[in-house]
Write a protein that holds these residues in place. Structure first.
Motif, short mmCIF file in Angstrom:
data_model
loop_
_atom_site.label_atom_id
_atom_site.label_comp_id
_atom_site.label_asym_id
_atom_site.label_seq_id
_atom_site.Cartn_x
_atom_site.Cartn_y
_atom_site.Cartn_z
N GLY A 404 -44.52 -77.55 40.00
CA GLY A 404 -44.84 -77.31 38.59
C GLY A 404 -43.81 -76.41 37.95
O GLY A 404 -43.11 -75.66 38.64
N LEU A 405 -43.72 -76.45 36.63
CA LEU A 405 -42.67 -75.72 35.91
C LEU A 405 -43.26 -74.90 34.77
O LEU A 405 -44.10 -75.38 34.01
N LEU A 406 -42.79 -73.67 34.67
CA LEU A 406 -43.05 -72.80 33.51
C LEU A 406 -41.71 -72.35 32.98
O LEU A 406 -40.93 -71.71 33.69
N THR A 407 -41.40 -72.70 31.73
CA THR A 407 -40.10 -72.36 31.15
C THR A 407 -40.25 -71.26 30.12
O THR A 407 -41.35 -70.82 29.78
N GLN A 408 -39.11 -70.81 29.62
CA GLN A 408 -39.12 -69.78 28.59
C GLN A 408 -39.66 -70.30 27.27
O GLN A 408 -40.05 -69.52 26.40
N GLU A 409 -39.71 -71.63 27.11
CA GLU A 409 -40.21 -72.23 25.88
C GLU A 409 -41.24 -73.31 26.20
O GLU A 409 -41.22 -74.40 25.64
N SER A 410 -42.15 -73.01 27.12
CA SER A 410 -43.22 -73.97 27.42
C SER A 410 -43.99 -74.25 26.15
O SER A 410 -44.41 -73.32 25.44
N HIS A 411 -44.20 -75.52 25.86
CA HIS A 411 -44.76 -75.89 24.55
C HIS A 411 -46.25 -75.60 24.49
O HIS A 411 -47.01 -75.93 25.40
N VAL A 412 -46.65 -74.94 23.41
CA VAL A 412 -48.06 -74.73 23.11
C VAL A 412 -48.38 -75.60 21.91
O VAL A 412 -47.76 -75.48 20.85
N PHE A 413 -49.35 -76.48 22.06
CA PHE A 413 -49.65 -77.47 21.03
C PHE A 413 -50.52 -76.88 19.93
O PHE A 413 -51.29 -75.93 20.15
N ASP A 414 -50.38 -77.46 18.76
CA ASP A 414 -51.13 -77.01 17.58
C ASP A 414 -52.56 -77.52 17.66
O ASP A 414 -52.97 -78.41 16.92
N THR A 415 -53.31 -76.95 18.59
CA THR A 415 -54.71 -77.32 18.78
C THR A 415 -55.43 -76.12 19.39
O THR A 415 -54.93 -74.99 19.32
N HIS A 460 -46.87 -74.42 17.61
CA HIS A 460 -46.09 -73.74 18.65
C HIS A 460 -46.75 -72.44 19.07
O HIS A 460 -46.07 -71.50 19.51
N GLY A 461 -48.09 -72.33 18.93
CA GLY A 461 -48.79 -71.10 19.31
C GLY A 461 -48.47 -69.93 18.40
O GLY A 461 -48.43 -68.78 18.86
N ALA A 462 -48.28 -70.21 17.10
CA ALA A 462 -47.85 -69.17 16.17
C ALA A 462 -48.87 -68.04 16.04
O ALA A 462 -48.50 -66.91 15.68
N ARG A 463 -50.14 -68.28 16.35
CA ARG A 463 -51.16 -67.25 16.22
C ARG A 463 -51.28 -66.38 17.46
O ARG A 463 -52.14 -65.50 17.52
N LEU A 464 -50.45 -66.64 18.45
CA LEU A 464 -50.43 -65.85 19.68
C LEU A 464 -49.13 -65.07 19.76
O LEU A 464 -48.11 -65.47 19.19
N SER A 465 -49.14 -63.98 20.48
CA SER A 465 -47.90 -63.24 20.73
C SER A 465 -47.08 -63.97 21.78
O SER A 465 -47.56 -64.90 22.44
N GLY A 466 -45.84 -63.53 21.97
CA GLY A 466 -44.99 -64.18 22.96
C GLY A 466 -45.57 -64.11 24.36
O GLY A 466 -45.58 -65.09 25.11
N GLY A 467 -46.10 -62.92 24.73
CA GLY A 467 -46.70 -62.78 26.05
C GLY A 467 -47.95 -63.62 26.21
O GLY A 467 -48.20 -64.20 27.28
N GLU A 468 -48.76 -63.70 25.15
CA GLU A 468 -49.98 -64.51 25.21
C GLU A 468 -49.66 -65.99 25.35
O GLU A 468 -50.35 -66.72 26.08
#
Length: 537
Positions: A404-415, A460-468
């Motif tokens: 499995g992969l976790l990247t620096q820009e793993s996509h968070v969907f607008d849902t 893109h997870g705009a309502r979350l912080s980078g760490g979240e």
């Protein structure tokens, strides 16, 4: 796929619908021609005041052709659009299937989007505005010429010549004058889409650096190029329409001259003169179809260029079963891209459950190694072994069921948070979702949200912080339950304190899984974590 036609070919189940649409189109166009011809005969014959019984059949025929034209046209549009959209769906599925095998491309996001949406939509134009209208016009015009030839061979020959010119010379001239413009339209649309997408994605930086004017100037330049191409195309369309009117008018005048010297009745004479005028509507779409064909060809050529890209890797013809062990070995790995090798001679030993930290400056090959471990990229030399089995002997999906992969820009969907997690394992219970969130140290945060798992995270997870965002992506990775976790710069956009805390939680939550951390900030790794450190140069 060797040709664009193979890309847009209809399946056998759709072909009969296209044939039915063609038949209905001919019936509708034929009804229009027959309506005018019958009306001309009826009006002229009625002026002589014959017995009403002689006029009953043409009266009924006029009504039938008038109603039939509308009914046939409606059903033809219904069947034709249904068939065309089915072909479009099949084409989209083929393109998407190819993109999955091609892997990540070097295309600009906006241009790629334009190819996948606007250019693929050219399939509709191909069938609805090019192939079907031209076929309907050709069949109807041929039948009309045959009818006129039966009434007066000389008039039929004159109309046939006019139809021939309208179907060959006029579309050729229209297409020739618009050729360059039409070829440029597809590319210009891609440039506009790419510029628009990049502007929207980078709006904050553009405003911060006061670069709005230069960005708008760049957009205006691409938009002006598109507008200029479309104006040239419109001019050619007007030229084709004018020439078509000349041809149809000439055919009617020729029938008038030839009919006036022939020994025929007044009603037949009216049919000869007026019937060619009905061809204006039948043949009216041919110049536009010829012009549109160039645009369609260019658009489908861009799609074909995309899907004809060689596969990023070659799947084995006879794949081996997935081994049970999880030891990973990299032996003398050599891998790179068109401009040369990025890694050459790399060897690593990663036993199951181990912690391996691979560090190095940007461009040293960390992300390239991640792509090889997940079988997104084919090595040029050496091998990567999973429990002694070369990854090249396994299917990509087999490998990715383990790694499995976790990247620096793993996509968070607008849902919602729930839907973002369910991407990893659809259908799991809420209890499993909460377990994954708590293991990623995000459970308490989500519990405090008013909507909990149903909280929308924004684009893109705009309502979350980078760490979240990273913790949510890691919870998704844990839920997928892979035995080998590849973490590619997971702390890239985080401050030192947040990055250190995130890595501590990642290693703790990984349990007995193998963890391969690719980072240029190895100092953030908790000191109590036993690890193998590898430095790439």
């Amino acid at each position: 796929m060797s040709t664009p036609w193979q890309l847009v070919r209809p399946e056998p189940s759709v072909r009969w619908r296209l044939v039915l649409a063609l038949v209905l189109g001919v019936a509708a166009a034929g009804s229009a021609v027959a309506l005018l011809a019958t009306s001309a005969w009826l009006i002229t014959a009625a002026s002589a005041q014959p017995p009403i019984l002689l006029l009953l059949v043409p009266i009924v025929a006029v009504r039938a052709f008038g109603v039939g034209r509308g009914v046939f046209r409606y059903v033809e549009r219904l069947v034709g659009h249904d068939a065309a959209y089915r072909v479009l769906g099949e084409t989209r599925a083929r393109v998407t299937g190819r993109l999955e095998k091609i892997g990540p491309t070097s295309q600009r996001k906006g241009d790629l989007l334009a190819r996948l949406v606007l250019d693929v939509d050219a399939v509709l134009d191909l069938w609805l505005r090019v192939l079907l209208p031209v076929a309907v016009a050709a069949i109807t015009a041929a039948a009309t010429v045959a009818l006129l030839a039966l009434l007066l061979p000389a008039a039929g020959a004159a109309v046939a010549l006019a139809v021939l010119i309208a179907c060959t010379v006029v579309p050729w001239l229209t297409a020739h004058t618009a050729q360059r413009a039409e070829r440029n339209i597809a590319g210009a649309r891609g440039d506009v889409a790419a510029t628009t997408t990049e502007t929207l994605l980078t709006a904050a930086d553009v405003l911060a650096y006061n670069a709005v004017d230069s960005v708008l100037d760049d957009f205006s330049r691409h938009d002006a190029r598109l507008a200029a191409a479309e104006r040239r195309s419109a001019w050619s369309t007007g030229l084709g329409s004018a020439l078509l009117v000349v041809c149809i008018g000439g055919a009617s005048i020729a029938a008038l001259v030839l009919g006036s010297t022939a020994n025929i009745g007044g009603a037949v004479f009216a049919v000869l003169v007026l019937t060619p005028l009905a061809l204006a509507d039948v043949l009216g779409g041919i110049p536009a179809a010829a012009q549109l064909a160039i645009r369609v060809r260019a658009a489908l050529g861009r799609v074909h260029e995309l899907v004809d890209t060689p596969d990023a890797l070659t799947e084995p013809t006879d794949p081996l079963p997935l081994p049970t062990g999880r030891d990973l070995q990299v032996k003398l790995l050599r891998v790179g891209y068109d401009d040369g090798d990025v890694l050459d001679g790399l060897s690593l030993d990663m036993p199951a459950g181990s912690r391996v930290v691979i560090t190095g400056p940007s461009g040293s090959g960390k992300s390239t190694l991640a792509a090889v471990l997940l079988r997104f990229l084919e090595p040029r030399g050496g091998e990567v072994l999973l429990d002694g089995v070369d990854l090249a002997r396994l299917e990509g999906d087999q490998v990715r069921s383990v790694v499995g992969l976790l990247t620096q820009e793993s996509h968070v969907f607008d849902t919602s948070i729930r839907e973002n997690l369910l991407l990893a394992k659809p259908g799991v219970s809420d209890l499993q979702l909460w377990k994954a969130l708590y293991r990623a140290r995000l459970g308490m945060f989500v519990e405090k949200l008013p909507d909990g798992l149903d909280t929308m995270v924004g684009e893109h997870g705009a309502r979350l912080s980078g760490g979240e965002r990273q913790r949510l992506a890691f919870a998704r990775l844990l839920l997928a339950d892979r035995d080998v976790l590849v973490l590619d710069e997971p702390t890239e956009h985080l401050d030192e304190e947040t990055g250190r805390a995130l890595l501590a939680d990642l290693f703790a939550a990984a349990g007995d899984r193998t963890v391969v951390l690719l980072t240029h900030r190895p100092e953030l790794v908790p000191p109590h974590v036993p690890r193998q450190l590898v430095c790439l140069t």
